[in-house]
Design an enzyme around this catalytic site. Sequence first.
Site, PDB file in Angstrom:
ATOM      1  N   SER A   1       8.381   3.967   6.174  1.00 50.18           N
ATOM      2  CA  SER A   1       7.173   4.618   6.852  1.00 50.18           C
ATOM      3  C   SER A   1       6.742   4.000   7.911  1.00 50.18           C
ATOM      4  O   SER A   1       6.439   2.567   8.154  1.00 50.18           O
ATOM      5  CB  SER A   1       5.953   4.478   5.656  1.00 50.18           C
ATOM      6  OG  SER A   1       4.666   4.803   6.321  1.00 50.18           O
TER       7      SER A   1
ATOM      8  N   GLU B   1       0.660  -1.234   0.039  1.00 43.28           N
ATOM      9  CA  GLU B   1      -0.026  -0.248   0.123  1.00 43.28           C
ATOM     10  C   GLU B   1       0.768   1.262   0.002  1.00 43.28           C
ATOM     11  O   GLU B   1       0.690   2.085  -0.594  1.00 43.28           O
ATOM     12  CB  GLU B   1      -0.975  -0.044   1.223  1.00 43.28           C
ATOM     13  CG  GLU B   1      -2.098  -1.120   1.202  1.00 43.28           C
ATOM     14  CD  GLU B   1      -2.785  -1.183   2.337  1.00 43.28           C
ATOM     15  OE1 GLU B   1      -3.959  -1.482   2.384  1.00 43.28           O
ATOM     16  OE2 GLU B   1      -2.177  -1.038   3.605  1.00 43.28           O
ATOM     17  N   GLN B   2       1.859   1.235   0.561  1.00 43.79           N
ATOM     18  CA  GLN B   2       2.726   2.399   0.650  1.00 43.79           C
ATOM     19  C   GLN B   2       3.402   2.632  -0.595  1.00 43.79           C
ATOM     20  O   GLN B   2       3.615   3.675  -1.147  1.00 43.79           O
ATOM     21  CB  GLN B   2       4.115   2.195   1.901  1.00 43.79           C
ATOM     22  CG  GLN B   2       4.662   3.544   1.985  1.00 43.79           C
ATOM     23  CD  GLN B   2       4.070   4.561   2.698  1.00 43.79           C
ATOM     24  OE1 GLN B   2       3.070   4.365   3.443  1.00 43.79           O
ATOM     25  NE2 GLN B   2       4.546   5.785   2.299  1.00 43.79           N
TER      26      GLN B   2
ATOM     27  N   TRP C   1      -0.974  17.057  10.217  1.00 45.92           N
ATOM     28  CA  TRP C   1      -2.064  15.715  10.435  1.00 45.92           C
ATOM     29  C   TRP C   1      -1.492  14.630  10.820  1.00 45.92           C
ATOM     30  O   TRP C   1      -2.077  13.617  11.076  1.00 45.92           O
ATOM     31  CB  TRP C   1      -2.785  15.576   8.928  1.00 45.92           C
ATOM     32  CG  TRP C   1      -1.638  15.173   8.072  1.00 45.92           C
ATOM     33  CD1 TRP C   1      -1.367  14.014   7.763  1.00 45.92           C
ATOM     34  CD2 TRP C   1      -1.212  16.013   7.187  1.00 45.92           C
ATOM     35  NE1 TRP C   1      -0.522  13.845   6.694  1.00 45.92           N
ATOM     36  CE2 TRP C   1      -0.425  15.236   6.338  1.00 45.92           C
ATOM     37  CE3 TRP C   1      -1.255  17.403   6.850  1.00 45.92           C
ATOM     38  CZ2 TRP C   1       0.436  15.683   5.357  1.00 45.92           C
ATOM     39  CZ3 TRP C   1      -0.425  17.769   5.905  1.00 45.92           C
ATOM     40  CH2 TRP C   1       0.388  17.045   4.973  1.00 45.92           C
ATOM     41  N   HIS C   2      -0.236  14.299  10.815  1.00 51.58           N
ATOM     42  CA  HIS C   2       0.460  13.101  11.101  1.00 51.58           C
ATOM     43  C   HIS C   2       1.124  13.180  12.414  1.00 51.58           C
ATOM     44  O   HIS C   2       1.978  13.625  12.907  1.00 51.58           O
ATOM     45  CB  HIS C   2       1.628  12.947  10.026  1.00 51.58           C
ATOM     46  CG  HIS C   2       2.355  11.758  10.167  1.00 51.58           C
ATOM     47  ND1 HIS C   2       1.944  10.627   9.296  1.00 51.58           N
ATOM     48  CD2 HIS C   2       3.229  11.269  10.951  1.00 51.58           C
ATOM     49  CE1 HIS C   2       2.943   9.444   9.668  1.00 51.58           C
ATOM     50  NE2 HIS C   2       3.587  10.091  10.497  1.00 51.58           N
TER      51      HIS C   2
ATOM     52  N   GLU D   1       3.960  18.252   8.410  1.00 51.61           N
ATOM     53  CA  GLU D   1       2.382  17.633   8.583  1.00 51.61           C
ATOM     54  C   GLU D   1       1.808  17.731   9.463  1.00 51.61           C
ATOM     55  O   GLU D   1       1.864  16.777  10.414  1.00 51.61           O
ATOM     56  CB  GLU D   1       2.951  16.062   8.224  1.00 51.61           C
ATOM     57  CG  GLU D   1       3.357  15.745   6.572  1.00 51.61           C
ATOM     58  CD  GLU D   1       3.575  14.452   6.157  1.00 51.61           C
ATOM     59  OE1 GLU D   1       3.130  13.493   7.150  1.00 51.61           O
ATOM     60  OE2 GLU D   1       3.938  13.991   5.232  1.00 51.61           O
TER      61      GLU D   1
END
EC number: 3.4.13.22
Length: 190
Positions: free
Chosen positions: A93, A66-67, A155-156, A153
């Site tokens: 990640s 997926e990454q 949001w992270h 970021e």
Amino acid sequence: MNTLQLINKNHPLKKNQEPPHLVLAPFSDHDVYLQPEVAKQWERLVRATGLEKDIRLVDGYRTEKEQRRLWEYSLKENGLAYTKQFVALPGCSEHQIGLAIDVGLKKQEDDDLICPHFRDSAAADLFMQQMMNYGFILRYPEDKQEITGISYEPWHFRYVGLPHSQVITAQKWTLEEYHDYLAQTVRQFA
């Protein structure tokens, strides 16, 4: 679970490293999985702040496949410079170990998966004021790109656990800087 594991382009995951166990996390519009302690603290944080109707979990655990798909999609749609700023390389990640979360505002239903909107709101401010008390840090702070290798970021978030989250946040450090501090402290007492 090593909540302090540093994962970035200089510290990639070990081959076939995956989280031992994942659970479905609450407060998401779709199935998002996290390590059990991360999901538990995420739920406690959202409930304690009363943000159940204001924020949502946009993303959590991702497989390496997926990454890779996300990296390739961003590369095609946004180009290399943008992708390197906002998307970790596959194998590098934190999402791949179930300790990272991406958070968005509920009113932003058309959010970008790569850069969900999570700032300039009372809900985001309240979350930021309390996150460290539940083991979370803002993983990629503003003005720290040279250290983290990733742009700001808002949001992270990364779960590192207590008291680490409180120390990192109080000192305005990144996880990289905290690792350096711990290594220096160990050397002093060795």
